[in-house]
Design an enzyme around this catalytic site. Structure first.
Site, PDB file in Angstrom:
ATOM      1  CG  ASP A   1      -0.404   4.353   5.227  1.00  0.00           C
ATOM      2  OD1 ASP A   1       0.435   3.448   5.402  1.00  0.00           O
ATOM      3  OD2 ASP A   1      -0.084   5.489   4.802  1.00  0.00           O
TER       4      ASP A   1
ATOM      5  CD  GLU B   1       5.469   4.979   2.530  1.00  0.00           C
ATOM      6  OE1 GLU B   1       6.549   5.290   2.023  1.00  0.00           O
ATOM      7  OE2 GLU B   1       4.377   5.177   1.949  1.00  0.00           O
TER       8      GLU B   1
END
Ligand SMILES: [Zn+2]
Length: 512
Positions: free
Chosen positions: A99, A166
């Site tokens: 991400d 994250e």
């Protein structure tokens, strides 16, 4: 080693460089943004774009996705298992995240090249994720694809794990992956985990590479003041907002202690002082003395904090921080506020704890609440106070579970550290880059990670967790999470050399 030589030859060739650069560009073009308020995958369509990234990775790295065991955890978390021939060796675990932080509405126009263009201009690869963290993910996959192409068969198993959130706390990705790995392989089952984190930097005479061994803890504290309210025409001396501001002032007037203690922050200072001969002699001697001498550490702390423009940085490296980031209170101009609140962000020093943060609150705020006859509920730690009072103050962690500072892995002389540090030094000193960066003598020393990474979920998998990306700080156009996030292709290609050597060296290393 023949394979290493073959790989180095390959990595110097233009066709390989072009393929690797395009691999990163292609990944950047898929905007796998993660948001703080996302539901689980399957319940929130903003995750759907991660399927596109998987299709892309499977097409781009066909050997990886057909030769390794592929496990998708919580739909989009990726765990790739490369079985080694010697089951007595614990796996090497390499991690990263799929991400990226979102590009805010309207910000795209400010970029030199559109944030999801993946544009390569001959020097930089541009776009959100080019630095954080698709460079790590793509470098790792490029390495394994290349090793497979050369029929490398590891003795030590290799596990690749790529989280999906994250940037939003990591719970859906690394949190689920950690559970899966613990169930499948058990506690303390990995030899070493290398995740994103530190990089390398040129100083006067040396290049210093810094795997982050320490990672600060985190807690966000809610301060809530409740009062009876009433009409504003006949107010008491302080409203709820007034009480709240007294409490906030007390906190800001009494910051957390800043200490230079034996540990990663001190080691980082000492490493540079030991090897950079351009630094003043007295400074270098003081740094050496600081290992065993508390007075020298105190002196060094004052020097670091006193450097022009550097106070906040060094205070954050050596202590627990506080930032009052949110406050609300009041609803109407003629009504006294019934509820007023603030939220304070704390990054907890590696030598401290969540409990110490709570104690500090009680030490600093209890006298204030006593002075104004307010009832204090401090994290449920104080005895219940039922006396009549002017108002009620509640302190509690909010947003996410409090996170202790990470356990510190072993360093100098420990096999896992030595493999990592040796790999970094060898990669730097044999650098293939054509520009003049980072060709100085390389040294490797620990440092402190100020933010949190996916490794917060991996503590039970090994005590050898290092946060290091082999990214040159001078290779970043503008840093991570920024407008104009971009990485020099030369630097990205060095990451592939690093990951290749790391897998080969960990494979040779025997017990870790
Ligand atoms: Zn990251």
């Amino acid at each position: 080693m023949d394979l290493l030589k073959t790989l180095e030859d390959l990595y110097s060739q233009q066709h390989f460089k072009s393929w690797a650069i395009e691999s990163l560009s292609g990944a950047v073009r898929i905007p796998t943004e993660s948001f703080d308020d996302m539901e689980k995958p399957g319940k929130d369509e903003r995750w759907d774009i991660f399927a596109d990234l998987h299709v892309y990775l499977e097409a781009r790295f066909p050997l990886v996705f057909t030769s390794l065991a592929v496990k998708k955890v919580n739909t989009y978390g990726l765990v790739l298992y490369w079985q080694g021939s010697d089951p007595s060796l614990k796996p090497l675990m390499l991690t990263g995240h799929q991400d990226v932080v979102p590009v805010p509405d309207g910000a795209a126009d400010l970029w030199k090249h559109p944030p999801y263009s993946g544009h390569y201009d001959g020097t930089y690869i541009w776009g959100r994720g080019s630095v954080d963290d698709k460079s790590t993910t793509i470098s790792t996959l490029t390495t394994v694809e290349t090793l497979l192409k050369h029929e490398f068969q590891p003795k030590r198993s290799v596990i690749l794990a790529f989280g999906i959130d994250e940037e939003s706390g990591g719970l859906q990705g690394a949190g689920a992956i950690a559970k899966y790995l613990l169930n499948t392989y058990g506690a303390d089952s990995m030899a070493i985990i290398v995740d994103e984190g530190g990089g390398y930097m040129d100083y006067n005479n040396i290049t210093l590479a810094a795997p982050m061994t320490a990672e600060k803890g985190r807690v966000d504290v809610l301060i809530e003041v409740t009062t009876l309210g009433g009409h504003s025409s006949m107010p008491p001396p302080h409203t709820g907002i007034g009480y709240l501001s007294k409490l906030i002032s007390a906190l800001e007037d009494n910051p957390f202690p800043v200490e230079l203690v034996p540990g990663a922050a001190l080691q980082a200072v000492q490493c540079l002082a030991a090897y950079d001969e351009a630094l003043p002699k007295a400074y270098r001697e003081l740094a050496a003395k600081a290992a065993t001498d508390a007075r020298a550490r105190e002196q060094m702390k004052q020097i670091l904090l006193g450097q022009p423009g550097m106070h906040d940085l060094f205070a954050a490296r050596m202590g627990t921080t506080q930032a009052v980031d949110i406050s609300q209170g009041g609803a109407k101009v003629n009504a006294l506020p019934e509820r007023s609140m603030a939220i304070v962000d704390h990054r907890i020093a590696d030598w401290s704890s969540v409990a110490a943060v709570y104690e500090h609150y009680i030490d600093v705020l209890a006298p204030v609440t006593a002075r104004f006859n307010l009832t204090l509920d401090a994290f449920g730690l104080l005895p219940n106070d039922t006396r009549p009072s002017a108002g009620y103050v509640r302190l509690a962690p909010t947003f996410h579970a409090p996170l202790e500072p990470a356990p510190i892995p072993p360093t100098f002389g420990a096999p896992a550290w030595d493999v990592l540090a040796g790999t970094i030094r060898a990669t730097l000193s044999s650098s293939q880059r054509a520009d003049s960066l980072s060709t100085k003598t390389p040294y490797v020393g620990p440092d402190v990670m100020m933010g949190n990474t996916d490794t917060q979920y991996y503590w039970n998998l090994t005590s050898n967790i290092y946060r290091y990306s082999h990214m040159g700080y001078l290779d970043l156009y503008n840093g991570a999470h920024t407008i104009n996030e971009a990485i020099k292709a030369e630097g990205f290609l060095e990451m592939i050399r690093f990951h290749s050597r790391l897998i080969l060296n960990a494979d040779e290393a025997g017990a870790l």
